[in-house]
Design an enzyme around this catalytic site. Sequence first.
Site, PDB file in Angstrom:
ATOM      1  N   ASP A 639       0.788  -1.240   0.000  1.00 41.63           N
ATOM      2  CA  ASP A 639       0.000   0.000   0.000  1.00 41.63           C
ATOM      3  C   ASP A 639       0.820   1.291   0.000  1.00 41.63           C
ATOM      4  OD1 ASP A 639      -1.973  -1.872   0.291  1.00 41.63           O
ATOM      5  OD2 ASP A 639      -2.627  -1.255   2.281  1.00 41.63           O
ATOM      6  N   GLU A 714      -7.351  -3.271  -3.642  1.00 35.54           N
ATOM      7  CA  GLU A 714      -8.688  -3.143  -3.070  1.00 35.54           C
ATOM      8  C   GLU A 714      -9.308  -1.775  -3.331  1.00 35.54           C
ATOM      9  OE1 GLU A 714     -10.334  -4.200   1.365  1.00 35.54           O
ATOM     10  OE2 GLU A 714      -8.656  -2.806   1.234  1.00 35.54           O
ATOM     11  N   GLU A 718      -7.914   5.183  -4.429  1.00 37.46           N
ATOM     12  CA  GLU A 718      -6.651   5.600  -3.831  1.00 37.46           C
ATOM     13  C   GLU A 718      -5.495   5.387  -4.803  1.00 37.46           C
ATOM     14  OE1 GLU A 718      -6.968   5.221   0.916  1.00 37.46           O
ATOM     15  OE2 GLU A 718      -7.329   3.335  -0.129  1.00 37.46           O
TER      16      GLU A 718
END
Length: 903
Positions: A639, A714, A718
């Site tokens: 991430d 996911e 973002e």
Amino acid sequence: MQRHITWLFPFVLTWSQAIQVASCYQKREHVSIASSVDGQSAQSTTSFTTLYPPQNSFRVLKADTKGVYNTQLEREGHPSLLPFPLPSIDLGIGGNAGVVTETPSPTGSSDEWTTTVIETVTVTLPLSDPTSVSSQGTPQPSTPASTTQTLASPVHATETPQSAAKSASMNGQDVFETVSLDAVPSNIPTKNDHPVPQLGIVNTTSPVETNKFYANFFLGNQTTPSFTHPYSLSWAKGSGAAESWGMAISHTDMNQLVYGNSSQSIPGNPVEYYLNPIGLQSLIMSAKELGKTSVLNTDRMTGFSADVILKPSNGSTQSITFPVLQGMGFVTGIYSGLQPQIQSSILFRNVVVAGSPRPGTYKYQITLEDSKDWLMYVTPDDGMAPNFNFTTSTTTLQGPAGFSGTIQIAKNPAGAGGEAVYDQSAGVYAKTATISGAVTDSTGTYTLSWEKRGNSTTNTPLLMFAFSHHMQSFDANTKSGLQAVQLHTTTKGNATALLADSWTMTEPNLPVDMDFAPWSPSFGSISKLSPDVIQTVLDSAKAELTPDVDAQSNLNSMYYSGKVLSKFATLVYTVNTLANDPQTAAATLDGLKKAFARFVDNQQQYPLVYDNVWKGVVSSAAFVTNDLNQDFGNGGYNDHHFHYGYFIHAAAIIGALDPSWIDANKAWVNMLVRDAGNSASNDPSFPFSRAFDWFHGHSWAKGLFESADGKDEESTSEDAMFAYAVKMWGKTSGDKSMEARGNLMLAILRRSLSNYFLMEDNNFNQPRDFIGNRVTGILFENKAHHTTYFGTNLEFIQGIHMLPLLPSSAYTRNQSFVEQEWNSMFAEQACDPASAVASGGWKGVLYANRAITNPQESYAFFKQSNFNLTWIDGGATRTWYLAYAAGSELILVDMLGLNGGTI
């Protein structure tokens, strides 16, 4: 085929599918090698009994309320919390041709899809957007460019293009100029002991790609698959019916997918997930010398490729080297001094020696017991015709001892026509790739150039497979190489064969005029608000502005901290610029700078460290707590584009409001850009483009965690946020290449997201029984699961693909998609009305997203007198949402010609 299964039986279905495929031939007693060269046929047969499906070749799927996952990280690594908790302080809260189509199979069963590629086929390629733009900007029907061979593949709708660029134009701006090659700031300590070891990585001192498709080869037990699309590869390591130690090759067709249970609430009752069975081991490239002492190494790792090397033992000079790349047309093994063994855990039905497509290369036609056809091309270094025969083991086809040369494997779904395509490229292979790109005005181009190796490279074109989003943007020269062969990919629809040594893709309508203000695909940036709206915005800001930003942002998580800084930066911009009140915003801007300085000074709760093993900047939380899952796995490179994108976005706004701030903070912010999205391949401190995959057209969030289903992502929103942040930091800091790269990334994301993640009614890349979910949820390389890592509420699953709502949201989220999702999920009569959502700040997310298609409803929601600030998540503000919706409202009013553009 049973499509809808209960939650507890995905493994049973996987197994039954395999048995069903094998039911016609389980008692088959022989396999033959026949020669058909020059019309002559002959020879030997060897008796054996088929054992299918192979034992221990399928993973056992575990069922729980969180979904089907394969590692502890996937099941437990993300806490069951909202991704943006409210801070625990007082906020002053008051009120055909193998394509997935709708066509039934020839059997007439509505549960089957056509997946056979016909040798003579005339269908339509997705070579362009379904709309083009006239000189006046009016959408016009487009006509796909003609090709000699056309194929079935989807065309996706796009939005009306935005207005012409309002910012300074660019003319041939290189998008891959180096950001910096400086060492990381001296106040960030170096760690030389990362908890994840580098298994089998050899001859490598440069930064290693942590989030690329081949990472499973150096993680865990090194046997989980690498998904190259259309094939998947895995080190057999003694498993399967063949008990091989070679490289197993698998390819699954559409009718082999395993489906989860159907939703009982979402319209159309879509299945919750689908996945591709793994462990099938259709063919295995091995050697007689490989066995229990064998080792697997990786070398020459780049952003697009890696060499995977099998050796009989450490130190052996004998080897098989597999150059692995996404989209490779053949699985190629480069043998050095070994006796080849081609094996199958599905077993051979027939092998035919089929002549030589070109001097020095020899062809074999292979049919397996599942009736699938494959091709094998052998190119010996000495040019002598090889001799392959079955051994006493009926799973094994053995070649000559001491063989050096290349062996190439490809699946052929298209009969003689497909074989002719493969013949044209046999003997050559892609070793690696490089990328280049440029932006001129509002048009961007990027080119993937393959480094070609093999036999007669000058006269032999390279065969690769392209995805739908590639084909939609190919230039005319690249389109001309498309061929009538398609193979199903695991989660990206069909891939189409292409004969070309390089691909050039064009993205028109880059969002070059997008700034920090609300933005529309039709009208660009909207920075003017009416006096009434300005007053409403300022009234809201009173409850949200604070000089003490540090109290909310000094958290034990880079992710949460970055969201808070980005939130306040957006709030300050809204008040300072959109509401034209710098004086009211000044104290919070100062507080934001002080809070940001804590991170630049590396004084946060878990300071950053530079990991000198994998080469990157990570949170020290994993080292302090001895838990790699801390902060969503940041220490394991999960991430980073999410986490660091928020900081980059905040820096872009601060620097735009106070240019004097830039120089002192530029090196630190650029460090984050280099870590998550580096533009340079020669940076000694960071790898090239850690997160963003320039082949897939989106990022992968998973880092150094072994996963049977490969990398995943996911949150598409973002992902887009990171690209937008890069664009805006480039603009603020004066880095034209970075700004251009951000624009190009957004355009590519817009295309790839609409193809694979954000599913409209006409989506052809995802299974038709899945697209009713509207978003894929978590998209892995091998499966898609309509869920999240932190909960199964519908607002969670859809909302994580919405937040943060930024100017880029209306660009990457097509209006038609947003409307279809709202009507089926969140409208008053839908299955999960937004008005009834009670989960923290998700209600605000849903209504902010609503502004993309219905700004009046969105603005009215945020303006209501009894508004409850708990409807706003900790990473956003009511103030920005009001301005965001009002900006869209002004667009609508302008279109209607009402009231001079005011609300």
